[in-house]
Write an enzyme that holds these catalytic residues in place. Structure first.
Site, short mmCIF file in Angstrom:
data_model
loop_
_atom_site.label_atom_id
_atom_site.label_comp_id
_atom_site.label_asym_id
_atom_site.label_seq_id
_atom_site.Cartn_x
_atom_site.Cartn_y
_atom_site.Cartn_z
N HIS A 141 -3.59 6.01 3.90
CA HIS A 141 -4.42 4.84 3.33
C HIS A 141 -3.81 3.54 3.99
O HIS A 141 -4.69 2.80 4.46
CB HIS A 141 -4.05 4.78 1.86
CG HIS A 141 -5.12 3.93 0.95
ND1 HIS A 141 -4.94 2.58 0.70
CD2 HIS A 141 -6.60 4.16 0.65
CE1 HIS A 141 -5.86 2.18 0.25
NE2 HIS A 141 -6.83 3.00 -0.02
N SER A 163 -10.98 -0.61 -0.78
CA SER A 163 -9.72 -0.63 -0.30
C SER A 163 -9.75 -1.16 1.22
O SER A 163 -9.12 -1.77 1.71
CB SER A 163 -8.97 0.80 -0.40
OG SER A 163 -8.74 1.07 -1.79
N ASP A 172 1.05 -1.17 -0.10
CA ASP A 172 0.05 0.02 0.09
C ASP A 172 1.06 1.28 0.02
O ASP A 172 1.92 1.30 -0.70
CB ASP A 172 -0.69 -0.17 1.34
CG ASP A 172 -2.40 0.56 0.95
OD1 ASP A 172 -2.41 1.78 0.89
OD2 ASP A 172 -3.39 -0.10 0.94
#
Length: 463
Positions: free
Chosen positions: A123, A340, A92
């Site tokens: 994220h 996600s 990521d």
């Protein structure tokens, strides 16, 4: 078992293109044959930081369990397994150190020259928290597999761009783009597998229209996921992608009720990688609080299961707190939502299953999670796949799997049981004796009546 499309592939093409049909020039697409030995090039371009790192809203912690975790009911699984012994790679934007990620490991930085524990985008930290955040007293939040460890590999960042390359801008003049592509993704997948990850979470998607084709670099991704699964026995979990975000501009169509058996690869408008490598990837769509497919969740014939992707809370990227909202490049608030963040719930479930059933292969674990999901009415559809995952069922259900001998017995020595007391037959003996006595009296009474009968008949004959 897993729903697999019948693949008709051309060895010289990434996608097979037929006449344009449906919206956006949709055409039949399948991945090219996968060569597990295809290794991405080692050299890469240098990247440089162009934008400020993202911040997030600080959310007070408390005893309430966030809705998504409550709906999936991970707590019911923890008396059985908490994911101990599982190393979950998060490919990521990096994962920031956090008090609730005590086992965080640095898997490397493919963006800059730092480590995998640097996260400029928030994220990756959010994803990692949903998988492996530890429990603490007084907090209702934790990851789905709180005893698992996180291996962070920084593979992309919107805060960086290729050195010497001008930033792209959108119609509003805002800088867009970032660093990371399918080649760096493939490198990260192989690195995760080589470092011993038992689960690999990829909450990143490369999208292209079917007409464009995904590009020749994607063949490295296919080789990498096959390498991870077949050589290192790792389970690869990938987000399905967010429709309307980035290059995922065309939504793939649902099942046609007039042609329920039609091959959906004939009408694909958007290709999503690594999601479309269905034989080697557990692809995850998103559902909302009502259990319906999220409007933003990209559908596709490769979608396998679904999990909550809205209304989420996870770890704050720069403090020891929690967050449910991040800030965009222009300071706008963005809720934590998307496929996600549905994917890490599935990765946590995989970690729980692998901890409980270490003898199962990667593809058998994938099949188990599909088989125990709450299926839609039609059994499978391109938005939620086989349905919403059920962590407890995935860990406890009796799922027959071919060529697997499941031996979960743990033999231990115990003291011999005390000898049983001899049975008391007195009630039975009394009942038998009484029955015998009554029977004998009845027989004697019948026999004694015979002379009387003869005399009575003789007297009657005389009259």
């Amino acid at each position: 078992m897993r729903r697999r499309l019948t693949r008709v592939v051309l060895a010289t093409a990434i996608v097979a293109v037929t006449a344009a049909v449906g919206q956006g020039g949709a055409s039949a697409v399948v991945p090219a044959p996968v060569d597990v030995g295809l290794v991405p090039p080692a050299d890469r371009q240098k990247a440089e930081l162009r934008r400020n790192c993202k911040d997030a809203v600080r959310v007070p912690d408390g005893p309430d369990v966030p809705a998504a975790q409550r709906d999936l009911d991970f707590q019911s699984v923890w008396p059985i397994t908490r994911g101990a012994g599982q190393l979950v790679a998060v490919i990521d934007t990096g994962v920031s150190p956090h008090p609730r990620l005590p086992g965080l490991m640095d898997g490397g930085d493919l963006v800059g020259t730092q480590t995998g524990t640097v996260d400029c985008d928030a994220h990756g930290t959010l994803v990692a928290g949903l998988i492996g955040a530890s429990q603490v007293p007084g907090s209702g939040f934790s990851g789905g597999a709180p005893d698992s460890r996180i291996l962070s590999i920084r593979q992309s960042s919107k805060a960086y761009n290729t050195a010497g390359q001008a930033d792209e801008v959108d119609n509003a003049g805002n800088a867009v783009g970032g660093y990371g592509n399918v080649v760096t993704m493939a490198t990260a997948i192989r690195r995760a597998a080589d470092q011993g990850a038992t689960v690999i979470n990829i909450s990143e998607v490369a999208c292209k229209t079917a007409a464009e084709g995904i590009g020749s670099g994607d063949r490295y991704v296919g080789a990498a996921v096959k390498y991870a699964v077949t050589v290192h026995n790792a389970v690869v979990v990938a987000a399905a992608g967010n429709f309307g975000s980035g290059d995922c501009k065309i939504q793939n169509p649902p099942v046609d009720p007039l042609r329920p058996g039609a091959d959906l690869s004939d009408s694909v408008g958007t290709i999503a990688s690594p999601a479309w490598y269905d034989d080697y990837v557990l692809t995850v769509g998103s559902v909302d609080a009502n259990g319906s497919a999220s409007d933003f969740s990209l559908a596709g014939p490769w979608v396998d299961v679904a999990a909550p992707g809205t209304g989420l809370t996870s770890l704050h990227p720069t403090t020891g707190d929690l967050t449910n909202t991040t800030y965009g490049p222009e300071g706008n608030a963005e809720p934590v939502q998307g496929t996600s963040f549905a994917a890490p719930f599935v990765s946590a479930t995989v970690a729980l299953v692998r901890s409980r059933f270490p003898q199962l292969s990667a593809q058998q674990v994938m099949a188990r999670i599909e088989a125990t999901a709450h299926a839609p009415a039609e059994g499978w559809n391109p938005s939620v796949g086989h349905g919403i995952i059920d962590p407890l069922a995935a860990v406890t259900a009796d799922v027959p799997l071919d060529d697997v001998t499941v031996d979960q017995s743990n033999s231990v020595a115990i003291d011999a049981l005390p000898a049983a007391a001899p049975p008391d037959h007195r009630p039975r003996n009394v009942a038998v004796a009484a029955t015998g006595t009554l029977g004998a009296l009845l027989v004697l009474g019948v026999l004694a009546s015979f002379p009387l009968r003869r005399r009575f008949r003789s007297a009657t004959d005389r009259h």
